[in-house]
Design a protein around this motif. Structure first.
Motif, PDB file in Angstrom:
ATOM      1  N   VAL A 231       2.687  49.406   9.913  1.00 57.54           N
ATOM      2  CA  VAL A 231       1.465  50.198  10.067  1.00 57.54           C
ATOM      3  C   VAL A 231       1.468  51.366   9.084  1.00 57.54           C
ATOM      4  CG1 VAL A 231       0.158  51.662  11.653  1.00 57.54           C
ATOM      5  CG2 VAL A 231       1.185  49.544  12.487  1.00 57.54           C
ATOM      6  N   GLY A 232       2.591  52.106   9.064  1.00 53.84           N
ATOM      7  CA  GLY A 232       2.663  53.307   8.229  1.00 53.84           C
ATOM      8  C   GLY A 232       2.581  53.004   6.754  1.00 53.84           C
ATOM      9  N   GLY A 234       0.947  50.827   5.352  1.00 55.38           N
ATOM     10  CA  GLY A 234      -0.397  50.413   4.944  1.00 55.38           C
ATOM     11  C   GLY A 234      -1.189  51.543   4.298  1.00 55.38           C
ATOM     12  N   GLY A 235      -0.977  52.752   4.790  1.00 51.53           N
ATOM     13  CA  GLY A 235      -1.639  53.899   4.186  1.00 51.53           C
ATOM     14  C   GLY A 235      -3.142  53.881   4.401  1.00 51.53           C
ATOM     15  N   LEU A 236      -3.840  54.533   3.508  1.00 50.88           N
ATOM     16  CA  LEU A 236      -5.285  54.682   3.655  1.00 50.88           C
ATOM     17  C   LEU A 236      -6.019  53.374   3.356  1.00 50.88           C
ATOM     18  CD1 LEU A 236      -7.661  56.551   4.200  1.00 50.88           C
ATOM     19  CD2 LEU A 236      -7.609  57.220   1.790  1.00 50.88           C
ATOM     20  N   CYS A 265      -3.098  46.414   9.871  1.00 55.31           N
ATOM     21  CA  CYS A 265      -2.891  47.800   9.430  1.00 55.31           C
ATOM     22  C   CYS A 265      -2.187  47.847   8.078  1.00 55.31           C
ATOM     23  CB  CYS A 265      -2.033  48.566  10.435  1.00 55.31           C
ATOM     24  SG  CYS A 265      -2.893  48.935  11.954  1.00 55.31           S
ATOM     25  N   GLU A 266      -1.228  46.948   7.886  1.00 56.56           N
ATOM     26  CA  GLU A 266      -0.457  46.974   6.649  1.00 56.56           C
ATOM     27  C   GLU A 266      -1.330  46.557   5.467  1.00 56.56           C
ATOM     28  OE1 GLU A 266       2.763  44.185   6.331  1.00 56.56           O
ATOM     29  OE2 GLU A 266       3.848  45.417   4.895  1.00 56.56           O
ATOM     30  N   GLY A 269      -5.035  48.916   5.797  1.00 53.91           N
ATOM     31  CA  GLY A 269      -4.926  50.361   5.856  1.00 53.91           C
ATOM     32  C   GLY A 269      -5.831  51.012   6.887  1.00 53.91           C
ATOM     33  N   PHE A 270      -5.908  52.324   6.800  1.00 53.01           N
ATOM     34  CA  PHE A 270      -6.670  53.101   7.765  1.00 53.01           C
ATOM     35  C   PHE A 270      -8.157  52.780   7.692  1.00 53.01           C
ATOM     36  CE2 PHE A 270      -8.647  57.076   9.306  1.00 53.01           C
ATOM     37  CZ  PHE A 270      -8.064  57.092  10.568  1.00 53.01           C
ATOM     38  N   VAL A 273      -8.749  49.609   9.588  1.00 48.59           N
ATOM     39  CA  VAL A 273      -8.607  49.858  11.019  1.00 48.59           C
ATOM     40  C   VAL A 273      -9.868  50.547  11.547  1.00 48.59           C
ATOM     41  CG1 VAL A 273      -7.281  51.096  12.765  1.00 48.59           C
ATOM     42  CG2 VAL A 273      -6.097  49.960  10.894  1.00 48.59           C
TER      43      VAL A 273
ATOM     44  N   LEU B  42       0.791  57.862  11.324  1.00 45.05           N
ATOM     45  CA  LEU B  42       1.594  56.816  10.679  1.00 45.05           C
ATOM     46  C   LEU B  42       1.089  56.510   9.278  1.00 45.05           C
ATOM     47  CD1 LEU B  42       2.085  54.148  13.531  1.00 45.05           C
ATOM     48  CD2 LEU B  42       3.800  55.713  12.639  1.00 45.05           C
ATOM     49  N   GLN B  43      -0.220  56.316   9.167  1.00 41.92           N
ATOM     50  CA  GLN B  43      -0.746  55.755   7.916  1.00 41.92           C
ATOM     51  C   GLN B  43      -1.054  56.807   6.863  1.00 41.92           C
ATOM     52  OE1 GLN B  43      -3.920  52.959   9.470  1.00 41.92           O
ATOM     53  NE2 GLN B  43      -2.542  51.565   8.407  1.00 41.92           N
ATOM     54  N   HIS B  47       2.904  58.266   5.594  1.00 41.74           N
ATOM     55  CA  HIS B  47       2.761  57.063   4.770  1.00 41.74           C
ATOM     56  C   HIS B  47       3.904  56.902   3.764  1.00 41.74           C
ATOM     57  CE1 HIS B  47       1.156  53.977   2.237  1.00 41.74           C
ATOM     58  NE2 HIS B  47       1.047  54.793   1.223  1.00 41.74           N
TER      59      HIS B  47
END
Lengths: 364, 616
Positions: A231-232, A234-236, A265-266, A269-270, A273, B42-43, B47
């Motif tokens: 998830v993390g 993936g970023g924006l 999510c990966e 990204g955000f 989502v 998280l994202q 990140h």
């Protein structure tokens, strides 16, 4: 009102509900294609399931809500009976008895209960003046607790929670007094040690891992850690479709079923989502709208209960994937691979549509 | 039925329901905000942290070990090779029924209990898709037998890995040395990352001394792996830089000749090219098979080698401390000329014994009855002990020590392989320090014939002989003469051989010494005249017999009646051709008796072979 809408109206299809549901299913196929390693065959299978589920939704939408109400106790009774059968002779799948093999096809009675419980509670409560008295409250609670305990004993904690939530949602909407709600909450808190004692070892491990995933990073905590990384990272904007390394390199467990949201999510990204959450929100708002505009108590309790359950589905899955809730086997609605939950959801949407579209016919 | 008549306040129910829906909506909104907050955390906020983790997850850096440089002899014979060694390996995930498979394999390939135990131990540690070795070093026949039956064993394969192989085996063991599995001690002295893919490292000899040249530079490949570590694809690749090839001065055929001439006797031979200091032959006998050490020697075999009375693991050529005996005489004679203690033609009377003034102790000559009137050449040719007792006494210990040190005796030669012993040229200081006793004049006397405390190693003796043959020009002995890049064939930097001079004031002092050494082998009374007979070239030499037990030297008592391990060591130093020396040797045959009997004939064979072989 143009002709096309009129046609859909006559077919008992609610467009504002249908449209986002189909969009979410489409997104689901796109994500699954990536999550399942670009397996076209698998996508075709899932596509067929979606089509079958939509067809079922269509059929259910044709049934007048009064009819649904009348069938509720029978439907519930059938479900409880099958649950008892599963506990007695059910096949062992993944270490838990869930499936009932009827020769031609297998059914998961616990899935039936996701709809049967809110139906029967709504039916039982709608009969009399609301809010329910203490005796009726106890009977309604028993209607919920019996199948929940049976499902939990399979064991299938995730579904038990959802079935319970569906029943409780109906109770809540029926206007149960606040002091009763407070009392139940207190009782539940007191029951936690007992629940802990009754849990299977693997269930305890899940809860412990949820509380501290780093405790066993390569063992049971692995899922949570890897899911957070997916998830993390993936970023924006995400890593792009088919480019999620966590999922493609098999670091992510259950990536086409319970953890498919992590893949989404990966890769998206955000931003991705946000789009998905908006679609879900649209479905829920429409569901609430239908509940508010239902013409009888049964319809409004059932519609409200089903749509709240739908939310619980989404919340529990996303909470699990993002590491906010313990790992319970709940798929992401309309997206995770698999037919059972899809059918249940579509039947629920069919009921919502039936409640909404048969309304005008009644009022005419 | 009565209850159904109760009035239902439908609008109130509807109002309650609406409130509850709004409330549920609010709760859902809060929960969704929680999810969104978590996703933002998280994202967006963390990140970078997670993208790093995901990157570390998938990319692994694997070393590519370099190919070790080869070692060639001066005559172009491959001395250290990299050969594929075949091992039988099993990929666990492709096998159903491991025990059955191994039982079937045992029918065609010799697999013992030790192999199976090791295999099952490895099996537990390794990953399911990594090949696990079951048997190492398959014979060609076993490879063939398996190949025929291969279809019956899916998941079983023969893997070829490069291992070091020494084609000449024991012949070059003490010079080339060997490589072995890297152990913890090795890791302390190397760049660990450069050895990350390497299994072997030089343990001895040239292999150890030139480790950094032979090893090369490790390469890397970045690979993408899945969760179980299976390599999915190679992302980036930096090839390994192969080690450089070495050409050493050792002459493989001369090495063979020398080994055959020793015929299994214990001893050492060192031959040096005086011009360059290049070591032409370096033998310590008995030797051992270095190939046994490459992949770890079995404890029993190692124990056998260690306990063997001939001590094959001991490198006599570098580490053997021997009394030089009479081979020291030419150097002492030169010292006497240099310090003006003797004139070449000055006569000394040899009655067969020597006595210091004021002492009753008698030092005997090896020849009963003595040599009579003896001048310097004759004292060398016939190896007159009395002449050198007197000469040493007149020189005194300080001058003897200083002069012998100039020839490099009693100290490490600095040959380019490790493990040399020091030897010992005693001095007054040394004795005071180690024995807490003053120097006695009698000790100087026996120094004159290379006995007493004096100890030299064969390589020191050969190096001193080479310096003598080159009339004072000293080249530090060494084995490696050329380093070559295996790809470009361009020679790599090799420091020039260290050159120094043994300063002799009168240049003509060399002549009487060298001509006397020629007469040792060619003169009618020379101690090694039988070895010089009919030689097609002229060579020079000096025999030596070093006494191991303190007995009076008599002609009759030549040592052959003693038990073998107490018999004298037989020594010979020499060089050929005498006027243009191209090879200088030191030969020591342990317990071989007199120098003329055992060592000198061996030197003659070396000269014959080397001079004829190189086109004289």
């Amino acid at each position: 009102m143009n002709a096309q809408q009129d046609l859909l109206q006559r077919l008992h299809m609610d467009v504002p509900l249908l449209f986002p549901v189909i969009l979410i299913c489409g997104i689901g196929l796109v994500v699954l294609y990536s999550a399942a390693g670009q397996d076209t065959d698998l996508i075709v299978r899932q596509g067929i399931r979606i089509a079958v589920a939509l067809a079922l939704m269509f059929l259910v939408a044709q049934i007048p809500p009064d009819q649904i109400a009348r069938w509720s106790p029978w439907f519930y009774g059938l479900g409880v009976g099958m649950l008892a059968l599963v506990l007695a002779v059910g096949d062992v799948g993944k270490g838990a008895q869930r499936w009932l093999d009827l020769g031609l096809f297998q059914i998961q009675p616990s899935e039936i209960m996701k709809i049967a419980v809110p139906m029967v509670v709504a039916w039982y409560l709608a009969d009399k003046s609301l809010p329910p008295g203490l005796l009726r409250l106890i009977v309604a609670s028993l209607l919920i607790i019996i199948p929940v305990v049976m499902i939990a004993r399979q064991p299938n904690l995730g579904t038990a929670v959802l079935v319970g939530a569906a029943g409780v949602a109906v109770l809540f909407l029926s206007g149960v007094r606040w002091r009763v709600i407070a009392g139940v909450c207190l009782l539940t808190a007191l029951c936690i040690p007992l629940i802990w004692y009754l849990m299977h070892d693997y269930q305890r491990v899940r809860v412990l891992n949820f509380l501290d995933p780093q405790q066993d990073p390569l063992g049971a905590g692995w899922n949570i850690i890897q899911s957070n990384i997916a998830v993390g990272s993936g970023g924006l904007y995400g890593k792009g479709w088919l480019n999620g390394t966590q999922s493609h390199l098999e670091f992510l467990p259950e990536r086409s079923t319970d953890f498919v949201f992590a893949v989404y999510c990966e890769e998206f990204g955000f931003m991705g989502v946000s789009l998905l959450l908006s679609l879900y929100a649209f479905v829920i708002i429409r569901g609430l709208y239908i509940a508010l505009h239902a013409q009888n108590t049964f319809g409004r309790l059932l519609a409200g209960g089903l749509i709240l359950t739908f939310f619980v589905y989404i919340f529990v899955n996303m909470g699990m994937v993002t590491g906010q809730l313990p790992v319970v086997g709940i798929p992401l609605p309309l997206i995770s691979f698999g037919g059972t939950s899809l059918v249940t959801l579509m039947v629920a949407f069919g009921i919502l549509m039936a409640i909404h579209t048969h309304r005008r016919l009644l009022s005419d | 039925m009565e209850r159904q008549l109760v009035f239902r306040d439908v609008s109130r129910e509807s109002r309650v329901f609406k409130r509850r829906i709004v409330m549920a909506g609010a709760v859902m909104a809060i929960l969704v905000l929680l999810i969104i907050a978590r996703l933002i955390d998280l994202q967006l906020i963390k990140h970078v942290h997670f993208i790093t983790l995901s990157h570390e997850n998938r990319v692994k850096v694997l070393p590519i070990p370099p190919i070790r440089g080869l070692i060639y002899s001066r005559d172009g014979i491959l001395l250290a090779d990299n050969r594929p060694a075949f091992s039988l390996e099993i990929i666990p995930e492709q096998i159903d029924g491991m025990d059955g498979t191994i039982a079937e394999l045992t029918k065609i390939i010799n697999i013992n209990v030790v192999d199976t135990q090791r295999f099952y131990k490895l099996l537990q540690k390794q990953r399911r898709f990594d090949a696990v070795p079951l048997r190492f070093r398959l014979s060609d026949e076993e490879v063939a037998r398996f190949s025929v039956n291969r279809h019956r064993f899916p998941g079983v394969e023969i893997a070829a890995r490069l291992t070091r192989y020494y084609p000449l085996g024991p012949l070059t063991a003490h010079a080339v040395g060997y490589v072995g599995r890297i152990d913890e001690n090795d890791l302390e002295r190397v760049d660990v990352s450069n050895y990350s893919g390497t299994m072997h490292i030089g343990k001895l000899g040239v292999e150890k001394a030139y480790e950094d040249v032979l090893h090369g530079r490790v390469g890397y490949q970045q690979v993408e792996v899945n969760v179980r570590g299976r390599i999915l694809r190679v992302l980036d690749r930096t090839p390994a830089l192969p080690g450089k090839d070495l050409f050493i001065s050792l002459d493989a055929s001369l090495q063979t000749t020398a080994t055959e001439a020793l015929a299994g006797r214990r001893g050492a031979i060192v031959a040096i090219e005086p011009e360059t200091g290049g070591v032409l032959a370096l033998i310590s006998s008995p030797a051992y098979d270095p190939n046994a050490f490459v992949n770890g020697i079995e404890p029993e075999s190692f124990d056998t080698l260690r306990r063997s009375p001939g001590r094959p693991l001991f490198n006599r050529a570098l580490q053997g401390n021997y009394p030089p005996g009479s081979t020291i005489k030419p150097f002492l004679a030169l010292a006497a000329l240099e310090y003006g203690v003797r004139d070449p033609d000055e006569q000394t009377w040899c009655p067969g014994w020597f006595k210091l003034k004021g002492s009753s102790l008698i030092y005997r000559d090896w020849k009963r009855g003595g040599h009579g009137n003896t001048n310097l050449p004759r004292a060398i040719i016939e190896s007159c002990d009395v002449y050198f007792y007197s000469l040493a006494n007149d020189l005194g210990i300080d001058r003897i020590t200083a002069f012998l040190n100039r020839f490099g005796l009693g100290k490490k030669t600095g040959i380019d392989i490790m493990g040399e012993a020091d030897g010992l040229i005693p001095s007054q200081d040394w004795k005071l320090k180690n024995w807490h006793l003053p120097w006695y004049p009698g000790e100087t006397v026996i120094n004159g014939i290379g006995q007493g405390f004096t100890l030299v190693t064969p390589v020191q003796l050969a190096s001193a002989t080479a310096t003598l043959s080159a009339r004072g020009r000293h080249m530090q002995p060494r084995l490696v003469m050329r380093i070559e890049d295996p790809i470009t064939f361009s020679p790599a930097e090799l420091p020039d051989a260290t050159r120094s001079w043994v300063e002799i004031i009168e240049k003509n002092h060399w002549d009487p010494i060298i001509s006397a050494m020629v007469d040792v082998v060619h003169g009618p009374t020379g101690t090694a005249r039988t070895s010089g007979r009919d030689a097609p070239y002229r060579f020079a030499g000096k025999t030596g017999t070093s006494q191991l037990v303190s007995i009076d030297h008599d002609e009759e008592n030549d040592g052959h009646e003693l038990p073998e391990d107490l018999r004298d060591h037989s020594l010979f130093i020499g060089f050929a051709p005498a006027d243009d020396p191209r090879i200088a040797v030191a030969v020591i045959v342990e317990n071989g008796g007199s120098g003329s009997a055992a060592a000198a004939p061996i030197a003659r064979k070396l000269f014959d072979h080397y001079l004829s072989g190189s086109g004289i």
